[in-house]
Design a protein around this motif. Structure first.
Motif, PDB file in Angstrom:
ATOM      1  N   TYR A  32       0.861  -1.176   0.000  1.00 37.50           N
ATOM      2  CA  TYR A  32       0.000   0.000   0.000  1.00 37.50           C
ATOM      3  C   TYR A  32       0.898   1.226   0.000  1.00 37.50           C
ATOM      4  O   TYR A  32       2.104   1.122   0.216  1.00 37.50           O
ATOM      5  N   ASP A  33       0.321   2.388  -0.250  1.00 44.19           N
ATOM      6  CA  ASP A  33       1.120   3.601  -0.394  1.00 44.19           C
ATOM      7  C   ASP A  33       1.349   4.350   0.911  1.00 44.19           C
ATOM      8  O   ASP A  33       2.364   5.006   1.078  1.00 44.19           O
ATOM      9  N   GLN A  52      -4.336   2.660  -0.347  1.00 49.32           N
ATOM     10  CA  GLN A  52      -3.786   2.516  -1.695  1.00 49.32           C
ATOM     11  C   GLN A  52      -4.248   3.722  -2.501  1.00 49.32           C
ATOM     12  O   GLN A  52      -5.439   3.967  -2.623  1.00 49.32           O
ATOM     13  N   TYR A  78      -7.423  -6.064  -5.669  1.00 44.79           N
ATOM     14  CA  TYR A  78      -7.630  -5.945  -4.225  1.00 44.79           C
ATOM     15  C   TYR A  78      -8.812  -6.788  -3.766  1.00 44.79           C
ATOM     16  O   TYR A  78      -9.809  -6.282  -3.283  1.00 44.79           O
TER      17      TYR A  78
END
Length: 140
Positions: A32-33, A52, A78
């Motif tokens: 994830y970011d 994300q 996802y």
């Protein structure tokens, strides 16, 4: 760019829920970011959610993509991620007709849209998987 988008998303959330203390940590090397940290006034412990970030890129970069196409890309990527928040940065001038958006059966926690709606204004809309609300936030 992800770090800036994460900061904008976190800031916008803080503006619509001022009783909550929002923070984020950028994790570009993970699945994830970033991770959101939210501490509700009066609660002992904060909660954490992975985020994300996605982007509807400017037309100059990819004129053929649409918001619907970006949402459709989420389904195979996802699956079974009930804690994941997906936030799509709308990085182009576009009118979003929510009645036309078809949400696939996403297995994520939340889906948000955000972006600029003017030179000194942002918008935030979500959670599209629940009862979405739209907000316009002035910045100076």
């Amino acid at each position: 760019m992800e770090r800036e988008q994460a900061a904008i998303f976190c800031y916008l959330l803080s503006q619509i829920t001022p009783a909550f203390e929002w923070r984020f940590a950028h994790y570009p090397a993970s699945d994830y970011d970033c991770v959101l940290r939210c501490h509700v006034t009066g609660e002992k412990s904060p909660w954490y959610k992975p985020v994300q970030l996605k982007e509807l890129v400017p037309e100059a970069i990819n004129p053929g993509t649409t918001l619907q196409a970006e949402i459709n890309k989420l389904l195979p990527k996802y699956c079974k991620s009930p804690n994941l928040i997906v936030a799509i940065y709308v990085n182009r001038s576009v009118t979003i007709n929510f009645k036309e958006i078809r949400l696939p059966k996403l297995q994520i926690g939340q889906l948000w849209l955000f972006g600029r709606s003017g030179p000194d204004q942002f918008f935030l809309c979500g959670d599209l998987l629940g009862e979405p609300t739209s907000h316009y936030i002035q910045v100076s």
